[in-house]
Design a protein around this motif. Sequence first.
Motif, PDB file in Angstrom:
ATOM      1  N   ASN A 354       0.826  -1.221   0.000  1.00 27.74           N
ATOM      2  CA  ASN A 354       0.000   0.000   0.000  1.00 27.74           C
ATOM      3  C   ASN A 354       0.854   1.263   0.000  1.00 27.74           C
ATOM      4  OD1 ASN A 354       0.924  -0.277   2.644  1.00 27.74           O
ATOM      5  ND2 ASN A 354      -0.953   0.586   3.544  1.00 27.74           N
ATOM      6  N   VAL A 355       2.043   1.182  -0.620  1.00 31.66           N
ATOM      7  CA  VAL A 355       2.915   2.361  -0.719  1.00 31.66           C
ATOM      8  C   VAL A 355       2.288   3.357  -1.695  1.00 31.66           C
ATOM      9  CG1 VAL A 355       5.189   3.191  -1.425  1.00 31.66           C
ATOM     10  CG2 VAL A 355       4.976   1.038  -0.176  1.00 31.66           C
ATOM     11  N   THR A 356       2.241   4.637  -1.308  1.00 33.84           N
ATOM     12  CA  THR A 356       1.550   5.639  -2.114  1.00 33.84           C
ATOM     13  C   THR A 356       2.479   6.520  -2.937  1.00 33.84           C
ATOM     14  OG1 THR A 356       1.512   7.120  -0.186  1.00 33.84           O
ATOM     15  CG2 THR A 356      -0.431   5.743  -0.562  1.00 33.84           C
ATOM     16  N   ASN A 357       3.793   6.485  -2.667  1.00 35.02           N
ATOM     17  CA  ASN A 357       4.695   7.380  -3.400  1.00 35.02           C
ATOM     18  C   ASN A 357       5.663   6.624  -4.306  1.00 35.02           C
ATOM     19  OD1 ASN A 357       6.228   6.281  -1.364  1.00 35.02           O
ATOM     20  ND2 ASN A 357       7.223   8.205  -0.765  1.00 35.02           N
ATOM     21  N   GLY A 358       5.359   5.357  -4.601  1.00 35.86           N
ATOM     22  CA  GLY A 358       6.141   4.611  -5.577  1.00 35.86           C
ATOM     23  C   GLY A 358       7.519   4.179  -5.114  1.00 35.86           C
ATOM     24  N   LYS A 359       7.751   4.171  -3.833  1.00 36.36           N
ATOM     25  CA  LYS A 359       9.056   3.770  -3.311  1.00 36.36           C
ATOM     26  C   LYS A 359       9.013   2.298  -2.887  1.00 36.36           C
ATOM     27  CE  LYS A 359      10.617   8.026  -3.506  1.00 36.36           C
ATOM     28  NZ  LYS A 359      11.705   8.428  -4.401  1.00 36.36           N
ATOM     29  N   PRO A 360       9.988   1.495  -3.293  1.00 39.51           N
ATOM     30  CA  PRO A 360       9.980   0.075  -2.902  1.00 39.51           C
ATOM     31  C   PRO A 360      10.286  -0.097  -1.425  1.00 39.51           C
ATOM     32  CG  PRO A 360      11.980   0.604  -4.115  1.00 39.51           C
ATOM     33  CD  PRO A 360      11.122   1.825  -4.175  1.00 39.51           C
ATOM     34  N   LEU A 361       9.528  -0.989  -0.778  1.00 39.55           N
ATOM     35  CA  LEU A 361       9.693  -1.273   0.651  1.00 39.55           C
ATOM     36  C   LEU A 361       9.556  -2.772   0.850  1.00 39.55           C
ATOM     37  CD1 LEU A 361      10.026   0.075   3.480  1.00 39.55           C
ATOM     38  CD2 LEU A 361       7.527  -0.001   3.659  1.00 39.55           C
ATOM     39  N   VAL A 362      10.593  -3.403   1.422  1.00 38.89           N
ATOM     40  CA  VAL A 362      10.612  -4.858   1.579  1.00 38.89           C
ATOM     41  C   VAL A 362      11.140  -5.205   2.959  1.00 38.89           C
ATOM     42  CG1 VAL A 362      12.909  -5.041   0.535  1.00 38.89           C
ATOM     43  CG2 VAL A 362      11.401  -7.032   0.531  1.00 38.89           C
ATOM     44  N   ARG A 363      10.631  -6.287   3.519  1.00 43.38           N
ATOM     45  CA  ARG A 363      11.057  -6.745   4.844  1.00 43.38           C
ATOM     46  C   ARG A 363      11.583  -8.168   4.732  1.00 43.38           C
ATOM     47  NH1 ARG A 363       9.120  -9.855   9.216  1.00 43.38           N
ATOM     48  NH2 ARG A 363       9.600  -9.011  11.277  1.00 43.38           N
ATOM     49  N   PHE A 364      12.705  -8.448   5.397  1.00 42.15           N
ATOM     50  CA  PHE A 364      13.300  -9.785   5.440  1.00 42.15           C
ATOM     51  C   PHE A 364      13.426 -10.222   6.896  1.00 42.15           C
ATOM     52  CE2 PHE A 364      14.981  -7.816   1.598  1.00 42.15           C
ATOM     53  CZ  PHE A 364      14.783  -8.794   0.639  1.00 42.15           C
ATOM     54  N   GLU A 365      13.132 -11.498   7.149  1.00 41.86           N
ATOM     55  CA  GLU A 365      13.342 -12.034   8.489  1.00 41.86           C
ATOM     56  C   GLU A 365      13.893 -13.450   8.407  1.00 41.86           C
ATOM     57  OE1 GLU A 365      11.036 -13.088  12.702  1.00 41.86           O
ATOM     58  OE2 GLU A 365      10.035 -11.839  11.197  1.00 41.86           O
ATOM     59  N   THR A 366      14.929 -13.720   9.179  1.00 41.63           N
ATOM     60  CA  THR A 366      15.422 -15.077   9.382  1.00 41.63           C
ATOM     61  C   THR A 366      15.192 -15.452  10.838  1.00 41.63           C
ATOM     62  OG1 THR A 366      17.617 -14.099   9.660  1.00 41.63           O
ATOM     63  CG2 THR A 366      17.170 -15.199   7.576  1.00 41.63           C
ATOM     64  N   ARG A 367      14.720 -16.672  11.038  1.00 39.21           N
ATOM     65  CA  ARG A 367      14.477 -17.185  12.390  1.00 39.21           C
ATOM     66  C   ARG A 367      15.385 -18.376  12.654  1.00 39.21           C
ATOM     67  NH1 ARG A 367       7.842 -16.852  13.094  1.00 39.21           N
ATOM     68  NH2 ARG A 367       7.702 -14.597  12.724  1.00 39.21           N
ATOM     69  N   ASN A 368      15.530 -18.644  13.919  1.00 40.51           N
ATOM     70  CA  ASN A 368      16.394 -19.720  14.378  1.00 40.51           C
ATOM     71  C   ASN A 368      16.017 -21.037  13.695  1.00 40.51           C
ATOM     72  OD1 ASN A 368      18.103 -21.305  15.828  1.00 40.51           O
ATOM     73  ND2 ASN A 368      17.137 -20.974  17.809  1.00 40.51           N
ATOM     74  N   GLY A 369      16.950 -21.620  12.927  1.00 37.11           N
ATOM     75  CA  GLY A 369      16.709 -22.899  12.276  1.00 37.11           C
ATOM     76  C   GLY A 369      16.222 -22.810  10.847  1.00 37.11           C
ATOM     77  N   ASP A 370      15.989 -21.606  10.320  1.00 30.61           N
ATOM     78  CA  ASP A 370      15.608 -21.489   8.913  1.00 30.61           C
ATOM     79  C   ASP A 370      16.705 -22.060   8.025  1.00 30.61           C
ATOM     80  OD1 ASP A 370      13.366 -20.193   9.756  1.00 30.61           O
ATOM     81  OD2 ASP A 370      13.819 -18.275   8.818  1.00 30.61           O
TER      82      ASP A 370
END
Length: 569
Positions: A354-370
């Motif tokens: 739902n970004v409104t100004n065209g900017k890329p936004l990404v989230r990364f998560e690693t958990r114990n044992g991935d």
Amino acid sequence: MWGGGATNAAYPDPVASAPILYLAQSVAAPTEYAGLTKENSSYAGPAIRAVRNDNGAQQDIGFVGKNLDDAALTSFLSGTTGLVTTAYGQMGVTNFTQATTANMPLLSKDTDGIWKIDISGGSRWLESSSTAFKTAKAHCFMVAKRPYFGQSGSGAAGYTDPVECCLFAYGPSGDYKTNGRFGLGYLDLGTGPQLPQNASTVTYAAQGYPGECRMGKWSIHDLDCNTLELRIDKDVMLAAGSSVDITYPATTKLTLGADNGAAHPWAGSIRGFAFYGSVLTSTLRDQVTDFLTDNSSLGVVRLSKTGATTAKLPGFTWSPVLDTTWFTTTTDAQGVQWVNQHGSYPWSCWIANNVTNGKPLVRFETRNGDNDFIITSANRTERSSPNALILPGQVRFMFAQFMIEGPFQDQSGCVWSDIFQVHWDDNSALPNDPDMYGVSVLNNTFQAFTQSAEPAPGDFTSMGSPQTLLADTWYAMLLKITFDSNRTSGRSDGFELWFGQNGTTLTKIVNQVGVPIYDTSAINAYLKQGNYRGTGNGTNLAQIIANHTLTATDISSYVTTQPALPTHP
């Protein structure tokens, strides 16, 4: 559940006087339950019947309080290794047995000092032919540990991880996928969980490899056999479908650690199994998992999860990237192409929708044992960009804004913990030197580095001094790379790096210009983003990235004025 911790009279348990809690009385009584912790206060029998591996002698082993009688089992197995021929059902319905010595599971202590039932190393399983499991509704919990698997199917700690294995199954003899009425198995390297239901199998390849998370860690697998919703340590790995009643042929067995006939033995260890012949609410399922995690000596360590993104960036909504094909390419708002390189867990990679100004936004998560499955079996959730390249003779600017989610966690057990890379392309001359540029956030500091095969393969060179990071704080970095077309000893490379909190004037923390830095044999390098951590990590890491790019355009102005961060409605 199987699992029993040691007690020592010389070191009394400081909470020994606290009341003992049991699953059957504290949460919900299962139809049947077997294990090395006592989970029914009314049960007065033994936990298991153990077998000496040298002479075949057998002995029942009971409980001391709630836990397996460690002293009795240790004494009985003195001078040899152990097997288990019976795990006694504590609800009085059935026992799980194995009469053939060669197929008996192994008994040993894991690295946490708690006993385990080891199914690895051959066709080993326990079984029951009880008709009590022939219920239209079925729900199963299993405490299990799967070793990491590596390249060519070679697992950690001496295990050999087969391509396919079955954790538990109920049905007639034969392959659980085609004959099983219900069960849970895993198929590595791209297919994921195998969920038999009434002699047909539902696979969830489109949702990634969720059954392989928590590799090398004790975890609780929770399967609704009717809707096929799978949870591991309360995380929903596979969403529920329509509920289907289970039907049964005349002759069936419930097998633990393999399917009926052991065509697909489990690769790892198990500590327990609970069966409910009824529908469990979502809340009750999580209560069972919480109880087994917090009140039983099963070795399941509660995940210290990172904070919810809605709390860190309120107003944004996210779409998970559940993609089992690594080389699927997508393009972000800046025109950068990205290829997924992660285990595709529900938490691995999220993109703001739902970004409104065209900017890329990404989230990364690693958990114990991935586990990343394909390359190194390390904790990895990354994306690479095949069109963001730097070649000899070029100058490129790399920019990104990022935030590490808090609270920060102890990383003392980490091997490495990297979040950004400009990665050398596949080049046989550089097999041990992957990064032209990288950022380590080990121990919550920002440390830039480069890797080179010269003078020796694997050389790791820190660039600039470490910078202390604050949790939940936006930072910005700008890198200028000069990649001299002359790749001889007289080459004139450049590595210039500015860093600081976003919205401020960035500080130049690296200024190496006109010197040989990068390998003489290097061909090209490409952009990567995300988390990449060694298999020894014991904590989680989550970061959010905005406006990440590698460009030929001179964006030196970003030192004083960074681009706008993404916005939401």
